[in-house]
Each structure stands twice: as C-alpha cells, then as structure tokens.
Write a protein that holds these residues in place. Structure first.
Motif, PDB file in Angstrom:
ATOM      1  N   SER A 129       0.802  -1.226   0.000  1.00  0.00           N
ATOM      2  CA  SER A 129       0.000   0.000   0.000  1.00  0.00           C
ATOM      3  C   SER A 129       0.836   1.277   0.000  1.00  0.00           C
ATOM      4  O   SER A 129       0.290   2.368  -0.183  1.00  0.00           O
ATOM      5  CB  SER A 129      -0.923   0.022   1.233  1.00  0.00           C
ATOM      6  OG  SER A 129      -0.177  -0.083   2.434  1.00  0.00           O
ATOM      7  N   PRO A 166      -2.446  -8.387  -0.969  1.00  0.00           N
ATOM      8  CA  PRO A 166      -3.909  -8.389  -0.860  1.00  0.00           C
ATOM      9  C   PRO A 166      -4.597  -8.979  -2.091  1.00  0.00           C
ATOM     10  O   PRO A 166      -5.575  -9.709  -1.974  1.00  0.00           O
ATOM     11  CB  PRO A 166      -4.249  -6.902  -0.683  1.00  0.00           C
ATOM     12  CG  PRO A 166      -3.013  -6.295  -0.114  1.00  0.00           C
ATOM     13  CD  PRO A 166      -1.876  -7.055  -0.728  1.00  0.00           C
ATOM     14  N   GLU A 167      -4.087  -8.653  -3.266  1.00  0.00           N
ATOM     15  CA  GLU A 167      -4.635  -9.172  -4.518  1.00  0.00           C
ATOM     16  C   GLU A 167      -3.494  -9.721  -5.370  1.00  0.00           C
ATOM     17  O   GLU A 167      -2.365  -9.223  -5.316  1.00  0.00           O
ATOM     18  CB  GLU A 167      -5.370  -8.064  -5.300  1.00  0.00           C
ATOM     19  CG  GLU A 167      -6.507  -7.407  -4.532  1.00  0.00           C
ATOM     20  CD  GLU A 167      -7.676  -8.343  -4.274  1.00  0.00           C
ATOM     21  OE1 GLU A 167      -7.801  -9.349  -5.011  1.00  0.00           O
ATOM     22  OE2 GLU A 167      -8.456  -8.064  -3.358  1.00  0.00           O
TER      23      GLU A 167
END
Length: 360
Positions: A129, A166-167
């Motif tokens: 992120s 996360p993905e």
C-alpha cells in the motif's frame, strides 16, 4: 501407486510434446536452501559460521546438488539514506566464492523486502500500500544487482520470497517494477518471480508472464500441509504428535481427542486420508500451465519437518522429486541443517536426503 505412475507418464509425454522451453538457467535442477543464516536467523546469529562455511559447500556438492538457494533479509540491507550496506553482503560474497569453487550455482533469494512479511498474522505488510516502500524495494534490487553485476550467470535472483499481497495483481505490479529495475543494470541474468500467497500453485494462473526468456517462475509446495508440518511449534499443527500423520496414510483421531476440535476446524472431519495421487493431482495443473506457456519453473521450497516418520518422509520427498522430473521442473529442497534438514546434527544424510537421492 498405479495412479501416480499414470500421471507421471502423462506428464512426461506432455512435456516432450509441448513448446520448447527456454534453456537459460534450466541447469539448476537439484538444490538446497541455506536457511536461518542470512534471513530468519536468531538474534545475534546473523551469518554465524556454524550455519554455513566452506566445508558445507563442499558437502553439498559432493552429495549430488548443483545449486544452493540462500535466503537474505533485505529489510536490513539499506541505510536510512537508502544506500546498500555492502558490509552485510560480505558473508554472501564469501559464500559465492565457496560455491564457485565447487561448481555450485546460487539463487540469491530476497526472503524479505522492507514492509513485507509472509506470516499469516504479519504485522509489517505495508509494501503493498506504500509507494515509497515499493520504490525502496526497486532501489534495493538495483543496488544489489549492481553489486553483483560482474558475477557469472551461475548466480540467479529470486526477487521476493512467498509474497502475501492483498490481490494477485498487486504482486504482478511489484514483480514488473523489480524486474524492470534489475534490467536497467543487468539485462540477461536469470530472475525468478513467484505467484501470490506463499508461491502456491493455486495462484499461478494469475501470474503475469514476462516476454523475457531469462525470467523464470519460482513456486513452493508443502502440500499436504497436515503431513509436512505436523508437530511444528509455529503452526496450528503443534499439538499433533510427532509421526502421527503418515504418507501415504493420513491420520484419524478420536472424538474425545484434544486434536478433535482442530481437525474439525481445519478439515471438517476426524479422519484424513493422504495418498501419492493427491500430490500428483496438485502438480498436474502447474505442469500444464508451464507447457502451455513454454516457461521454466523451479520449486524453490518443498520439504518435510523432522517430526514425520522417516519412511513417510522418504515417500513424500520421492513423490515430489519424480513429479518435478516428469514436468521438467528444477527444485531446491528446504533445508540444509534446519528443522527440515537433509544433513543431521551428526553430519550424516537424513530421511529427506534419502528421498531426494535414493540411489546414493
């Protein structure tokens, strides 16, 4: 047994009939991980001699291996100013000399990057992120690649161990960023990129492929986890008695057993059967994917924790090696002298080793 043999035969025929696979780096066939030396080391034990020295490189080469994989903790390699701390690479520099002297290839595995962990409850996973952390990761790899730019092609890089993004697409973006960064200083070295969620087989279809014959694909497998990680202190399987899960075989617990609740939670049954055919079925889709795309694959981690009984350990290791050979995959077993060791405290080969090299 018959089903495993049938699957192996099918895989062998398909590999021979499939697209031509790039050959650069495909000679890395039989390797071992040097664990808990330059990554995951105990406090105060970074690069301690008892974990790896010249004699170890000689032993590994003499026992049938052609390369080692050396995990490195990238989180400690950069100064506050963003400069590579080359002094921390001196043990690796020495290891490269030892390995070269014994004709061993080396995979430099970046076991961690700043802002990245691979534990289920990872407290530090901001890499996915934070754009500044991703830029730092690319800068780190650029500097490492520059440091080793003049080393021969027997040194390869695995750009990140067991990503848990996360993905799946988040990892594709990072893979591209780091490959591009390395290619600015080293255009042809073999690089390994991995799939999301610990390099597992199930996320392979979402991997973004590179139009570069020297980008290969590194995957990990410990399936069935119930067998390979029985009695491990860091997993929910810590209460399973050593040797309780066999392969082939499985485990069955009584309804009043302390393990009953965990078995129901994880497997929804009190009896789990494990067969060689299950491992073959696990490999089949990845072998088909590699054939379809004409890519090189190496299984850079697989292994069995020391709690398993020796016969079952040999059986599971042997099944994985045969499947790798049928699919044309190289492999690097986990690990040299840790909890999954190929070499015991007495210096002698373990059951894991006997599974790898039954003829020796």
């Amino acid at each position: 047994m018959k089903l495993l043999s049938s699957v192996l035969t099918i895989l062998s025929i398909a590999v021979c009939a499939g697209p031509t696979v790039a050959t650069a780096g495909s000679d890395f066939k039989k390797g071992v991980n040097i664990s808990h030396w330059l990554a995951q080391h105990a406090p105060g034990h970074y690069a301690t001699a008892e974990r790896f020295e010249a004699e170890d490189a000689a032993w590994i080469a003499d026992h049938g291996f052609d390369h080692v994989r050396i995990p490195v903790d990238g989180r400690i390699l950069m100064s506050i100013e963003g400069k590579l701390i080359t002094e921390l690479l001196q043990p690796l520099d020495q290891a490269l000399e030892w390995c070269r002297a014994h004709d061993l290839g080396v995979i430099l595995d970046m076991h961690y990057l700043p802002g990245n962990e691979f534990l289920n409850d990872a407290a530090d996973n901001a890499l996915w992120s934070d754009p500044d952390l991703r830029a730092a990761a690319a800068s780190l790899w650029t500097q490492v690649a520059t440091h080793y730019r003049d080393v021969g092609p027997w040194l390869r890089y695995e750009i990140l161990n067991e990503a848990v993004a996360p993905e799946n697409e988040d990892l594709n973006i990072l893979n591209q960023l780091i490959v591009d960064a390395i290619r600015t200083v080293d255009a042809t070295r073999v690089l390994y990129v991995s799939s999301n969620r610990w390099g597992q087989f199930q996320t392979v279809p979402d991997l973004r492929l590179f139009d570069d014959p020297n980008v290969h694909y590194a995957l990990h497998t410990y399936e069935p986890f119930l067998f390979t990680h029985q009695n491990t202190s860091w997993t929910p399987l810590k209460d399973i008695p050593a040797g309780a899960v066999t392969f082939p075989g499985g485990i069955e617990v009584a309804s009043d057993s302390p393990l009953a609740a965990q078995m129901m939670k994880e497997h929804h049954t009190l009896a789990v059967t494990l067969e060689r055919a299950d491992v073959a079925a696990h490999y089949a889709p990845v072998a088909a994917w590699a054939r379809e795309h004409g890519v090189n694959v190496v299984i850079t981690e697989f292994g069995v924790y020391r709690a398993a009984d020796p016969e079952s350990t040999v059986n599971w290791i042997r099944a994985n090696v045969e499947l790798c050979e049928a699919a044309g995959f190289g492999w690097s077993v986990w690990d040299y002298q840790g909890g999954f060791a190929i070499r015991g405290p007495d210096g002698e080969p373990t059951a894991v080793y006997r599974g790898l090299f039954p003829e020796r």
